[in-house]
Design a protein around this motif. Structure first.
Motif, mmCIF file in Angstrom:
data_model
loop_
_atom_site.group_PDB
_atom_site.id
_atom_site.type_symbol
_atom_site.label_atom_id
_atom_site.label_comp_id
_atom_site.label_asym_id
_atom_site.label_seq_id
_atom_site.Cartn_x
_atom_site.Cartn_y
_atom_site.Cartn_z
ATOM 1 N N ARG A 70 1.081 -0.960 -0.062
ATOM 2 C CA ARG A 70 -0.232 -0.045 0.304
ATOM 3 C C ARG A 70 1.153 1.815 0.266
ATOM 4 O O ARG A 70 0.497 2.425 -0.897
ATOM 5 N N ILE A 71 1.613 1.430 1.067
ATOM 6 C CA ILE A 71 2.756 2.638 0.533
ATOM 7 C C ILE A 71 3.246 2.036 -0.613
ATOM 8 O O ILE A 71 3.724 4.189 -0.852
ATOM 9 N N GLU A 72 4.295 1.033 -1.146
ATOM 10 C CA GLU A 72 5.160 1.148 -2.324
ATOM 11 C C GLU A 72 4.047 1.829 -3.644
ATOM 12 O O GLU A 72 4.209 3.068 -4.215
ATOM 13 N N GLU A 73 2.831 1.670 -3.327
ATOM 14 C CA GLU A 73 1.366 1.963 -4.268
ATOM 15 C C GLU A 73 1.101 3.833 -4.663
ATOM 16 O O GLU A 73 1.251 4.447 -5.234
ATOM 17 N N GLU A 74 1.435 3.961 -3.334
ATOM 18 C CA GLU A 74 1.320 6.092 -2.560
ATOM 19 C C GLU A 74 1.946 6.211 -3.056
ATOM 20 O O GLU A 74 2.179 7.369 -3.832
ATOM 21 N N ILE A 75 3.450 5.814 -3.360
ATOM 22 C CA ILE A 75 5.160 6.495 -3.209
ATOM 23 C C ILE A 75 5.038 6.674 -5.082
ATOM 24 O O ILE A 75 5.122 7.723 -5.323
ATOM 25 N N ASN A 76 4.454 5.570 -5.390
ATOM 26 C CA ASN A 76 4.025 4.982 -6.969
ATOM 27 C C ASN A 76 3.202 6.234 -7.991
ATOM 28 O O ASN A 76 3.423 7.222 -8.406
ATOM 29 N N GLY A 77 1.772 7.196 -6.993
ATOM 30 C CA GLY A 77 1.184 7.786 -7.243
ATOM 31 C C GLY A 77 2.101 9.103 -6.718
ATOM 32 O O GLY A 77 1.189 10.393 -7.132
ATOM 33 N N ILE A 78 2.266 9.022 -5.458
ATOM 34 C CA ILE A 78 3.248 10.441 -6.209
ATOM 35 C C ILE A 78 3.716 10.867 -6.879
ATOM 36 O O ILE A 78 3.647 12.105 -7.427
ATOM 37 N N GLN A 79 4.504 9.636 -7.147
ATOM 38 C CA GLN A 79 5.979 10.319 -8.032
ATOM 39 C C GLN A 79 4.802 10.476 -9.646
ATOM 40 O O GLN A 79 5.622 11.851 -10.330
ATOM 41 N N GLU A 80 3.958 10.128 -9.974
ATOM 42 C CA GLU A 80 3.156 10.578 -10.979
ATOM 43 C C GLU A 80 2.765 11.541 -11.255
ATOM 44 O O GLU A 80 2.725 12.561 -11.951
ATOM 45 N N PHE A 81 2.076 12.311 -9.834
ATOM 46 C CA PHE A 81 1.268 13.580 -9.946
ATOM 47 C C PHE A 81 2.784 14.246 -9.748
ATOM 48 O O PHE A 81 3.027 15.472 -10.736
ATOM 49 N N ILE A 82 4.060 13.911 -9.379
ATOM 50 C CA ILE A 82 5.212 15.083 -9.231
ATOM 51 C C ILE A 82 5.442 14.784 -11.035
ATOM 52 O O ILE A 82 5.997 16.189 -11.315
ATOM 53 N N ASN A 83 5.065 13.985 -11.669
ATOM 54 C CA ASN A 83 5.852 14.097 -13.290
ATOM 55 C C ASN A 83 4.955 15.100 -13.638
ATOM 56 O O ASN A 83 5.097 15.733 -15.319
ATOM 57 N N THR A 84 3.672 14.850 -13.438
ATOM 58 C CA THR A 84 2.551 15.676 -14.291
ATOM 59 C C THR A 84 2.620 17.288 -13.916
ATOM 60 O O THR A 84 3.076 17.812 -15.454
ATOM 61 N N LYS A 85 2.982 17.631 -12.620
ATOM 62 C CA LYS A 85 3.406 18.630 -12.036
ATOM 63 C C LYS A 85 4.975 19.100 -12.815
ATOM 64 O O LYS A 85 5.065 20.373 -14.069
ATOM 65 N N ALA A 103 9.104 11.493 1.287
ATOM 66 C CA ALA A 103 10.423 11.672 2.256
ATOM 67 C C ALA A 103 9.975 10.371 3.122
ATOM 68 O O ALA A 103 10.253 10.459 4.124
ATOM 69 N N ASP A 104 8.613 11.022 3.629
ATOM 70 C CA ASP A 104 8.024 10.181 5.542
ATOM 71 C C ASP A 104 7.372 9.153 4.971
ATOM 72 O O ASP A 104 7.285 8.306 5.506
ATOM 73 N N LYS A 105 6.781 8.656 3.745
ATOM 74 C CA LYS A 105 6.587 7.818 2.762
ATOM 75 C C LYS A 105 8.055 6.140 2.650
ATOM 76 O O LYS A 105 7.149 4.824 3.669
ATOM 77 N N ALA A 106 8.818 7.368 2.206
ATOM 78 C CA ALA A 106 10.389 6.306 2.082
ATOM 79 C C ALA A 106 10.632 5.401 3.949
ATOM 80 O O ALA A 106 10.946 4.922 3.964
ATOM 81 N N ARG A 107 10.222 6.990 4.973
ATOM 82 C CA ARG A 107 10.522 6.866 6.204
ATOM 83 C C ARG A 107 9.118 5.191 6.972
ATOM 84 O O ARG A 107 9.481 3.978 7.949
ATOM 85 N N LEU A 108 8.353 5.314 6.097
ATOM 86 C CA LEU A 108 7.108 4.279 6.901
ATOM 87 C C LEU A 108 7.860 3.240 5.788
ATOM 88 O O LEU A 108 7.097 1.784 6.430
ATOM 89 N N LEU A 109 8.082 3.409 4.982
ATOM 90 C CA LEU A 109 8.199 1.932 3.656
ATOM 91 C C LEU A 109 9.576 0.851 4.824
ATOM 92 O O LEU A 109 9.412 -0.216 4.627
ATOM 93 N N GLU A 110 10.326 1.922 5.165
ATOM 94 C CA GLU A 110 11.479 1.598 5.585
ATOM 95 C C GLU A 110 11.195 0.888 6.745
ATOM 96 O O GLU A 110 12.060 -0.120 7.541
ATOM 97 N N ALA A 111 10.785 1.480 7.422
ATOM 98 C CA ALA A 111 9.890 0.612 8.634
ATOM 99 C C ALA A 111 9.567 -0.204 9.006
ATOM 100 O O ALA A 111 9.911 -1.067 9.367
ATOM 101 N N ALA A 112 8.672 -0.532 8.117
ATOM 102 C CA ALA A 112 7.747 -1.362 7.794
ATOM 103 C C ALA A 112 8.639 -3.203 6.540
ATOM 104 O O ALA A 112 8.252 -4.284 7.235
ATOM 105 N N LYS A 113 9.733 -2.782 6.242
ATOM 106 C CA LYS A 113 10.641 -3.552 5.539
ATOM 107 C C LYS A 113 10.916 -4.252 6.844
ATOM 108 O O LYS A 113 11.173 -5.292 6.567
ATOM 109 N N LYS A 114 12.042 -3.311 7.640
ATOM 110 C CA LYS A 114 12.609 -3.770 9.161
ATOM 111 C C LYS A 114 12.088 -4.923 9.895
ATOM 112 O O LYS A 114 12.267 -5.790 10.117
ATOM 113 N N GLN A 115 9.857 -4.387 10.061
ATOM 114 C CA GLN A 115 9.713 -4.639 10.797
ATOM 115 C C GLN A 115 9.192 -6.607 9.842
ATOM 116 O O GLN A 115 9.233 -7.662 11.158
#
Length: 250
Positions: free
Chosen positions: A56-71, A127-139
Protein backbone atom coordinates in the motif's frame (compact mmCIF):
# COMPACT_ATOMS: atom_id res chain seq x y z
CA UNK A 1 -31.18 -63.41 15.94
CA UNK A 2 -27.70 -62.46 17.24
CA UNK A 3 -27.46 -61.45 20.86
CA UNK A 4 -25.63 -58.26 21.81
CA UNK A 5 -22.98 -58.84 24.45
CA UNK A 6 -23.61 -56.94 27.68
CA UNK A 7 -20.34 -55.67 29.14
CA UNK A 8 -19.74 -55.72 32.87
CA UNK A 9 -19.06 -52.52 34.80
CA UNK A 10 -15.42 -53.60 35.17
CA UNK A 11 -15.08 -54.01 31.40
CA UNK A 12 -16.72 -50.63 30.83
CA UNK A 13 -14.32 -49.00 33.30
CA UNK A 14 -11.33 -50.74 31.69
CA UNK A 15 -12.32 -49.40 28.26
CA UNK A 16 -12.64 -45.90 29.75
CA UNK A 17 -9.23 -46.17 31.43
CA UNK A 18 -7.71 -47.30 28.11
CA UNK A 19 -9.21 -44.33 26.30
CA UNK A 20 -8.12 -41.91 29.03
CA UNK A 21 -4.54 -43.17 28.97
CA UNK A 22 -4.34 -42.96 25.17
CA UNK A 23 -5.78 -39.44 25.05
CA UNK A 24 -3.53 -38.35 27.92
CA UNK A 25 -0.59 -39.38 25.71
CA UNK A 26 -2.01 -37.20 22.94
CA UNK A 27 -2.38 -34.36 25.45
CA UNK A 28 1.31 -34.73 26.35
CA UNK A 29 2.25 -34.26 22.69
CA UNK A 30 0.03 -31.16 22.49
CA UNK A 31 1.71 -29.79 25.63
CA UNK A 32 5.09 -30.45 24.00
CA UNK A 33 4.03 -28.29 21.04
CA UNK A 34 2.69 -25.73 23.49
CA UNK A 35 1.54 -22.44 21.99
CA UNK A 36 3.80 -22.87 18.95
CA UNK A 37 1.06 -23.75 16.41
CA UNK A 38 -0.97 -20.69 17.46
CA UNK A 39 2.14 -18.46 17.53
CA UNK A 40 3.13 -19.59 14.02
CA UNK A 41 -0.39 -18.96 12.72
CA UNK A 42 -0.52 -15.49 14.34
CA UNK A 43 2.91 -14.58 12.96
CA UNK A 44 1.92 -15.71 9.46
CA UNK A 45 -1.15 -13.46 9.62
CA UNK A 46 0.95 -10.59 10.94
CA UNK A 47 3.57 -10.96 8.18
CA UNK A 48 0.82 -11.09 5.56
CA UNK A 49 -0.68 -7.88 6.99
CA UNK A 50 2.73 -6.16 6.99
CA UNK A 51 3.31 -7.14 3.35
CA UNK A 52 -0.09 -5.67 2.46
CA UNK A 53 0.92 -2.47 4.28
CA UNK A 54 4.24 -2.36 2.40
CA UNK A 55 2.43 -2.77 -0.94
CA UNK A 56 0.00 0.00 0.00
CA UNK A 57 2.83 2.44 0.87
CA UNK A 58 4.67 1.57 -2.36
CA UNK A 59 1.49 2.23 -4.35
CA UNK A 60 1.07 5.58 -2.57
CA UNK A 61 4.69 6.54 -3.38
CA UNK A 62 4.17 5.57 -7.03
CA UNK A 63 1.01 7.70 -7.10
CA UNK A 64 2.88 10.72 -5.68
CA UNK A 65 5.73 10.22 -8.17
CA UNK A 66 3.19 10.26 -11.02
CA UNK A 67 1.76 13.49 -9.57
CA UNK A 68 5.30 15.00 -9.45
CA UNK A 69 5.94 14.01 -13.07
CA UNK A 70 2.63 15.62 -14.07
CA UNK A 71 3.66 18.87 -12.38
CA UNK A 72 7.12 18.74 -13.99
CA UNK A 73 5.45 18.40 -17.39
CA UNK A 74 3.21 21.36 -16.50
CA UNK A 75 6.34 23.46 -15.71
CA UNK A 76 7.90 22.46 -19.03
CA UNK A 77 4.72 23.42 -20.90
CA UNK A 78 4.44 26.74 -19.01
CA UNK A 79 8.09 27.54 -19.74
CA UNK A 80 7.54 26.81 -23.45
CA UNK A 81 4.52 29.10 -23.49
CA UNK A 82 6.48 31.89 -21.76
CA UNK A 83 9.19 31.68 -24.41
CA UNK A 84 6.52 31.73 -27.10
CA UNK A 85 4.83 34.80 -25.58
CA UNK A 86 8.16 36.59 -25.13
CA UNK A 87 8.87 36.15 -28.87
CA UNK A 88 5.38 37.41 -29.66
CA UNK A 89 5.90 40.50 -27.45
CA UNK A 90 8.69 41.65 -29.76
CA UNK A 91 6.17 41.99 -32.60
CA UNK A 92 3.22 43.61 -30.80
CA UNK A 93 1.45 46.45 -32.60
CA UNK A 94 -0.12 48.22 -29.62
CA UNK A 95 -0.08 48.45 -25.85
CA UNK A 96 -3.24 46.38 -25.48
CA UNK A 97 -1.62 43.37 -27.17
CA UNK A 98 1.52 43.95 -25.07
CA UNK A 99 -0.50 43.92 -21.82
CA UNK A 100 -2.41 40.80 -22.91
CA UNK A 101 0.84 38.96 -23.63
CA UNK A 102 2.33 40.13 -20.31
CA UNK A 103 -0.72 38.79 -18.47
CA UNK A 104 -0.30 35.42 -20.18
CA UNK A 105 3.37 35.37 -19.22
CA UNK A 106 2.55 36.27 -15.59
CA UNK A 107 -0.15 33.60 -15.47
CA UNK A 108 2.27 30.94 -16.76
CA UNK A 109 4.89 32.08 -14.24
CA UNK A 110 2.31 31.68 -11.48
CA UNK A 111 1.46 28.22 -12.81
CA UNK A 112 5.16 27.30 -12.67
CA UNK A 113 5.54 28.57 -9.09
CA UNK A 114 2.41 26.70 -7.99
CA UNK A 115 3.64 23.52 -9.69
CA UNK A 116 7.05 23.91 -8.02
CA UNK A 117 5.32 24.26 -4.61
CA UNK A 118 3.26 21.13 -5.32
CA UNK A 119 6.46 19.27 -6.24
CA UNK A 120 8.21 20.38 -2.99
CA UNK A 121 5.21 19.29 -0.89
CA UNK A 122 4.98 16.02 -2.78
CA UNK A 123 8.71 15.33 -2.31
CA UNK A 124 8.30 15.85 1.45
CA UNK A 125 5.39 13.41 1.41
CA UNK A 126 7.50 10.90 -0.55
CA UNK A 127 10.26 11.25 2.09
CA UNK A 128 7.74 10.55 4.88
CA UNK A 129 6.36 7.54 2.97
CA UNK A 130 9.90 6.28 2.33
CA UNK A 131 10.60 6.33 6.09
CA UNK A 132 7.37 4.41 6.72
CA UNK A 133 8.31 1.94 3.99
CA UNK A 134 11.76 1.38 5.48
CA UNK A 135 10.24 0.80 8.94
CA UNK A 136 7.71 -1.66 7.45
CA UNK A 137 10.50 -3.58 5.66
CA UNK A 138 12.52 -3.83 8.90
CA UNK A 139 9.45 -5.01 10.78
CA UNK A 140 8.75 -7.62 8.10
CA UNK A 141 12.36 -8.85 8.25
CA UNK A 142 12.18 -9.18 12.06
CA UNK A 143 8.81 -10.96 12.00
CA UNK A 144 9.88 -13.29 9.18
CA UNK A 145 13.04 -14.16 11.09
CA UNK A 146 11.00 -14.94 14.23
CA UNK A 147 8.50 -16.92 12.14
CA UNK A 148 11.32 -18.94 10.55
CA UNK A 149 12.71 -19.95 13.96
CA UNK A 150 9.25 -20.77 15.35
CA UNK A 151 8.46 -22.90 12.29
CA UNK A 152 11.76 -24.74 12.57
CA UNK A 153 11.09 -25.42 16.26
CA UNK A 154 7.56 -26.65 15.52
CA UNK A 155 8.72 -28.77 12.57
CA UNK A 156 11.29 -30.49 14.80
CA UNK A 157 8.61 -31.34 17.38
CA UNK A 158 6.21 -32.54 14.67
CA UNK A 159 8.94 -34.68 13.07
CA UNK A 160 9.82 -36.28 16.42
CA UNK A 161 6.22 -36.92 17.48
CA UNK A 162 4.34 -37.41 14.20
CA UNK A 163 4.57 -41.20 14.16
CA UNK A 164 3.62 -41.45 17.84
CA UNK A 165 0.76 -38.95 17.48
CA UNK A 166 -0.65 -40.80 14.45
CA UNK A 167 -0.49 -44.11 16.29
CA UNK A 168 -2.22 -42.72 19.40
CA UNK A 169 -4.89 -40.99 17.28
CA UNK A 170 -5.65 -44.31 15.57
CA UNK A 171 -5.71 -46.07 18.94
CA UNK A 172 -8.00 -43.37 20.35
CA UNK A 173 -10.54 -43.84 17.55
CA UNK A 174 -10.46 -47.61 18.08
CA UNK A 175 -10.79 -47.26 21.88
CA UNK A 176 -13.75 -44.88 21.52
CA UNK A 177 -15.69 -47.51 19.61
CA UNK A 178 -15.38 -49.87 22.57
CA UNK A 179 -16.76 -47.41 25.14
CA UNK A 180 -20.45 -47.39 26.03
CA UNK A 181 -21.99 -44.40 24.14
CA UNK A 182 -23.54 -42.88 27.27
CA UNK A 183 -20.29 -43.23 29.19
CA UNK A 184 -18.39 -41.76 26.26
CA UNK A 185 -20.67 -38.72 26.25
CA UNK A 186 -20.07 -38.22 30.00
CA UNK A 187 -16.34 -38.79 29.55
CA UNK A 188 -16.07 -36.13 26.83
CA UNK A 189 -18.13 -33.67 28.83
CA UNK A 190 -15.98 -34.12 31.97
CA UNK A 191 -12.77 -34.01 29.93
CA UNK A 192 -13.68 -30.63 28.43
CA UNK A 193 -14.19 -29.18 31.91
CA UNK A 194 -10.56 -29.65 32.96
CA UNK A 195 -7.39 -28.25 31.41
CA UNK A 196 -5.46 -31.46 32.10
CA UNK A 197 -8.13 -33.46 30.25
CA UNK A 198 -8.52 -36.02 33.06
CA UNK A 199 -12.02 -37.49 33.18
CA UNK A 200 -11.12 -40.92 34.62
CA UNK A 201 -8.84 -40.94 37.67
CA UNK A 202 -7.69 -43.56 40.20
CA UNK A 203 -8.08 -43.29 43.95
CA UNK A 204 -4.63 -42.47 45.31
CA UNK A 205 -3.78 -42.30 49.01
CA UNK A 206 -7.49 -42.35 49.91
CA UNK A 207 -8.17 -39.33 47.69
CA UNK A 208 -9.48 -38.51 44.23
CA UNK A 209 -6.61 -38.54 41.70
CA UNK A 210 -8.05 -35.46 40.04
CA UNK A 211 -9.00 -32.97 42.76
CA UNK A 212 -7.31 -34.74 45.73
CA UNK A 213 -10.50 -34.57 47.76
CA UNK A 214 -10.67 -37.34 50.42
CA UNK A 215 -12.73 -40.43 49.53
CA UNK A 216 -14.46 -42.16 52.50
CA UNK A 217 -13.47 -45.84 53.12
CA UNK A 218 -17.02 -47.09 52.33
CA UNK A 219 -16.92 -45.26 48.99
CA UNK A 220 -13.50 -46.74 48.22
CA UNK A 221 -14.86 -50.21 48.92
CA UNK A 222 -17.70 -49.63 46.44
CA UNK A 223 -15.21 -48.43 43.82
CA UNK A 224 -13.12 -51.61 44.22
CA UNK A 225 -16.19 -53.83 43.78
CA UNK A 226 -16.77 -52.58 40.19
CA UNK A 227 -20.55 -52.90 40.50
CA UNK A 228 -21.42 -49.38 39.38
CA UNK A 229 -19.86 -46.25 37.91
CA UNK A 230 -18.89 -43.89 40.74
CA UNK A 231 -17.93 -40.25 40.35
CA UNK A 232 -16.11 -37.91 42.69
CA UNK A 233 -18.63 -35.86 44.68
CA UNK A 234 -16.29 -32.88 44.55
CA UNK A 235 -15.06 -32.67 40.92
CA UNK A 236 -17.39 -35.08 39.09
CA UNK A 237 -14.58 -37.20 37.61
CA UNK A 238 -15.11 -40.96 37.14
CA UNK A 239 -13.29 -42.84 39.89
CA UNK A 240 -11.50 -46.21 39.52
CA UNK A 241 -9.38 -48.19 41.96
CA UNK A 242 -5.63 -48.06 41.49
CA UNK A 243 -5.32 -51.84 40.86
CA UNK A 244 -7.68 -51.71 37.86
CA UNK A 245 -6.02 -48.51 36.64
CA UNK A 246 -2.53 -50.08 36.85
CA UNK A 247 -3.69 -53.26 35.10
CA UNK A 248 -4.58 -51.34 31.95
CA UNK A 249 -1.53 -50.71 29.82
CA UNK A 250 -1.25 -48.58 26.69
Amino acid sequence: MATVKEFSVEEKLASLITLQKIESKLDEIKILKGELPMEVSDLEDEVQGLHARQNRIEEEINGIQEFINTKKNAITEADALIQKYEKQSANVKNSREFEAINKEIEMQQLEMKLAEKHIRDANEEVADKARLLEAAKKQIANKENTLKHKKEELDKIIASTEKEETAFSTSSNAAREKVDPRLLHSYDRIRKNYRNGLAVVPVLRDACGGCYNAIPPQRQSEIRQHKKIIVCENCGRILVDSDLNDSVEV
